[in-house]
Design an enzyme around this catalytic site. Structure first.
Site, short mmCIF file in Angstrom:
data_model
loop_
_atom_site.label_atom_id
_atom_site.label_comp_id
_atom_site.label_asym_id
_atom_site.label_seq_id
_atom_site.Cartn_x
_atom_site.Cartn_y
_atom_site.Cartn_z
N HIS A 52 -19.66 -9.62 -1.29
CA HIS A 52 -19.51 -9.59 0.18
C HIS A 52 -20.74 -10.09 0.93
O HIS A 52 -20.71 -10.25 2.14
CB HIS A 52 -19.08 -8.20 0.66
CG HIS A 52 -20.17 -7.18 0.70
ND1 HIS A 52 -20.72 -6.74 1.88
CD2 HIS A 52 -20.82 -6.54 -0.29
CE1 HIS A 52 -21.65 -5.84 1.60
NE2 HIS A 52 -21.72 -5.70 0.29
N THR B 87 -24.04 -2.19 -5.95
CA THR B 87 -24.42 -0.83 -6.35
C THR B 87 -23.98 -0.55 -7.78
O THR B 87 -24.75 -0.04 -8.59
CB THR B 87 -23.79 0.18 -5.38
OG1 THR B 87 -24.40 0.00 -4.10
CG2 THR B 87 -24.05 1.61 -5.85
N CYS C 98 -34.08 4.17 13.02
CA CYS C 98 -34.58 4.27 14.38
C CYS C 98 -35.84 5.09 14.48
O CYS C 98 -36.38 5.60 13.51
CB CYS C 98 -33.52 4.81 15.31
SG CYS C 98 -33.50 6.57 15.39
#
Lengths: 399, 390
Positions: free
Chosen positions: B202, B73, B324
């Site tokens: 990461h 980011t 979702c």
């Protein structure tokens, strides 16, 4: 001269037999909330004095969440001695001056009639002392910026200049125990708070149905529980029955428009069983009339018919905007609007029934093995004990 | 213990033991501040310098072209805002795509609020942006082109070298940035023509909070932070020495034997796809031209989140490709950009592999997936009307 906190409680509605119970409970709740020892709490007629050995600021912060507290003030406690009183009054006036106040008045009350000066005389004496010591401060009787309250009581003299409002209401515990149906939404935590304000000890039940909803939805409800626990002054128990089988079975056997009502009827049945086991006097929900299409009078009646429990709905006449405003004040709103949902879309009918008839609901429910389904929810129930600081699992005596 | 299969490596990865070992001594023993003048400082400074050299060598850039950041980011923000603010007198037009990571898209939105103009390029059915499409969008005022190397949701590999070449041919002054967070260790990286390249630790088995931005010599950036002037003044703040050491070690691991590892990933992918294709209603969304570590697949009619949790019950961790089916959460902008039908978007799951994924893991996952889809298909069919019409 030492600091104390003077706590006032509302006496309306607690006259007669309730009063000793009310006060005892309030004192116990204050003690739990503030962590003070018994020795640091002094109970007098109509007043409670706290003598914290530590930081009074933290105690005040927690007091502002103890129901039954009408208001409180940080006061200076001095003996029945005019010089000491003068000294304390000047000290308080100096602090007010530092905060920018320019006008003041003294407002004395004397319940201890053996004190030689009456309240008018005390006003005059202390007013004079303050004006002498701090000429920048002017006496102003009609609209003073600071009112210096002086209470001359048998146990001593208490001077304070700032009343902090408490949350009012009744001490949690004097009005019984209720089991709140807590979803992840905005309304139910507010409903729980309303009942606590009326003295009800509220614990909660959350219906979890994995895999149709995720762990995060459960975590969110536990977080809501943590906020509510701040207002309860003790741990809040959250029962988490396993709702999956009921949802799957109901949706398998019945038409979609009735699902919502049937789910709720089952929730109430499961909650009733928990209430019987753990001694709750009522169920509580965050429903409000007409809030969503399914919360109509007829639908609520169908749900109530499923159990013999009293169902409390403290928000029944509330607008959404009112509920949201209160949720923000309580501190639950930010958690409630997190996106994890408590009911899977697969079980949310597109056109829920709005005018259910009990006979039809019962007929449609007939093929379901209700006792078995209720049992399935309880067999895999988890129980959590939630405080402001932590969440712990309570070993569940398999119901 | 119950078997756990972690297939969400595009979200984050466990730190490799080799990486832990490499960084360990920099927490407590060699903890110095690289700016300190004494031995402790020199020791830390040396570690940073060596890490920088390693990273430069592995990516084929110069040492002074490696700027350490806190991750993807920050790298994207520094690259995009840094260039735009430095070049605003030359022009105000930026080109990017509709499938970028939010770090890029939101940086562009911030710049729009500052008066810049941004073109968000469409993708084709394979999620690709062609060099021709980029070239067609160029204007005399274009100062920056930012196009990701590998898409995080689908795994699509974008032709950044070709794009860079086209852009430079038209106007060598235009700065080309690429977000390479999902590319490292998953496809060969060739930075020819690319001026700025974001990497993150990461995603490649280094700790969270580590990363770097490659900044080619001569590229001017306005820094995001003011302070002590570390990292050529582009990124002030005491260096995360242990994290920098970890990043270098993780990059080494990611780059060594890359061809062999890619071949291994391709076997995993084939096994997985074979299994998935046998499941009723499965629809593979990842295009042919994608990294072998990412598979995006839909099971129309079954809400992705429900399937995700059903897999979780079996110890399989994946990701919803698209959040979702709820109306509250936004649909994936990436899958929408591909113009997939809503029921495909709402039922899409992403499985992403790492060096630690085994063939058994894949078989276990496929088996669980098969089982879960069968079970949920029954629920879904009952609710189909409800679900698909929204």
């Amino acid at each position: 001269m030492r600091h104390a906190i003077l706590v006032r409680y509302d006496e309306i509605g607690i006259k007669g037999k309730n009063r000793p119970d009310f006060v005892r409970r309030l004192v116990a709740n204050i003690q739990r909330a503030t962590g003070l020892s018994k020795e640091e709490i002094q109970v007098e007629w109509g007043r409670i004095y706290l003598h914290p050995s530590g930081d009074p600021q933290g105690v005040c912060e927690r007091l502002s969440r103890v129901f039954g507290v009408k208001s409180f003030s940080v006061v200076l406690a001095v003996p029945h001695d005019l010089d000491c009183m003068r000294e304390a009054a000047v000290e308080l006036a100096r602090r007010a001056l530092a905060r920018g106040a320019r006008t003041f008045k003294i407002e004395a009350r004397r319940s201890f009639k053996a004190f030689p000066l009456n309240s008018m005389e005390i006003n005059r004496e202390l007013g004079h002392a303050v004006s002498q010591a701090l000429p920048e401060l002017r006496v102003e009787v009609r609209a003073p910026e600071v009112v210096l309250e002086v209470e001359v009581r048998k146990e001593g003299v208490f001077l304070g200049s700032e009343r902090i409002p408490g949350p009012g209401g009744l001490p949690v515990g004097v009005a019984g125990r209720a089991l709140l149906l807590l979803s992840g939404g905005i309304d139910s935590p507010v409903a729980g708070w309303m009942l606590m304000k009326r003295g009800v000890a509220v614990d909660a039940v959350y219906f979890h149905s994995p895999p149709y909803v995720g762990e995060k939805a459960k975590e969110k409800v536990l977080e809501l529980g943590r906020v509510l626990a701040r207002w309860r002054a003790e741990a809040l128990t959250i029962y988490v029955p396993h709702f999956t089988e009921i949802q799957v079975e109901v949706s398998r056997v019945t038409p979609p428009p009735l699902w919502t009502i049937l789910f709720r009827r089952f929730m109430h049945r499961v909650a009733e069983r928990i209430a019987q086991t753990y001694r709750y006097g009522a169920l509580a929900t965050g429903e409000s009339l007409g809030q969503v299409a399914s919360q109509t009078m007829k639908n609520l009646a169908c749900v109530d018919a499923a159990t013999r429990m009293l169902v409390l709905r403290p928000l029944v006449g509330w607008d959404k905007a009112e509920i949201v405003r209160l949720a923000r004040q309580i501190g639950t709103y930010e958690i409630s609007i997190l996106p994890y949902e408590d009911c899977c879309i697969l079980f949310a009918p597109r056109h829920p029934e709005t005018h259910a008839r009990l006979e039809r609901v019962e007929a449609i429910e007939a093929p379901l093995d209700v006792p078995r389904l209720v049992k399935s929810a309880l067999e895999r129930m988890e129980i959590f004990s939630v405080t402001e600081r932590d969440i712990s699992v309570v070993p569940s005596p398999s119901a | 213990m119950r078997r756990e299969v972690y297939l969400d490596n595009n979200a984050t990865t466990p730190v490799a033991p080799e990486v832990v070992e490499a960084m360990a001594s920099y927490w407590q023993d060699r903890f110095g501040n690289p700016s300190s003048l004494h031995r402790k400082g020199v020791e830390a400074e040396r570690a940073v310098r060596e890490s920088r050299a390693t990273i430069a060598r592995l990516l084929g850039v110069k040492e002074n072209e490696v700027i350490f950041t806190s991750g993807g980011t920050e790298g994207d923000n520094l690259a995009i805002k840094g260039v735009a603010r430095a070049l605003r007198r030359r022009g105000i037009h930026i080109i990017t795509t509709k499938i970028e990571h939010p770090a890029v898209l939101e940086s562009c939105r911030d710049l729009e609020a500052e008066g810049f103009r941004v073109t968000y390029l469409d993708v084709d059915a394979d999620g690709l942006v062609t060099p021709e499409a980029v070239e067609a969008a160029l204007t005399p005022g274009t100062i920056l082109v930012s196009i990701m190397h590998v898409n995080n949701e689908l795994g699509t590999i974008l032709p950044i070298s070709e794009i860079a070449e086209r852009v430079k041919r038209r106007n060598p002054e235009i700065v080309v940035h690429s977000d390479g967070v999902q590319a490292i260790g998953k496809t060969p990286v060739d930075l020819r023509g690319v001026d700025l390249y974001t990497i993150s630790g990461h995603k490649i088995h280094a700790p969270k909070g580590t990363g770097a931005l490659i900044v080619r010599e001569g590229v001017r950036l306005v820094p995001l932070f003011s302070g002590g002037g570390q990292e050529r003044g582009l990124r002030s703040g005491t260096e995360n020495v242990a994290g920098i050491v970890a990043l270098a070690r993780a990059l080494e691991l990611a780059c060594e034997n890359l061809e062999e590892r890619l071949a291994y990933f391709r076997t995993l992918r084939e096994r997985f796809l074979d299994g998935v294709r046998r499941i009723d209603r499965a629809r593979i969304n990842s295009p042919e031209r994608s990294v072998p570590t990412t598979v995006n697949v839909s099971f129309p009619g079954i809400p992705a989140e429900v399937l995700l949790h059903a897999l979780e019950e079996e110890g399989i961790f994946a990701s919803t490709g698209a959040a979702c089916a709820s109306r509250k959460r936004r649909r994936s902008h990436v899958l929408e950009a591909m113009r997939l039908p809503p029921e495909v978007i709402d039922s899409s799951l992403r499985f992403s592999f790492s060096r630690y994924t085994t063939v058994e893991d894949i078989e276990w996952a496929v088996h669980a997936l098969q089982h879960a889809v069968e079970r949920l298909a029954i629920e879904a069919s009952r609710a189909t009307l409800t679900f698909t019409r929204r």
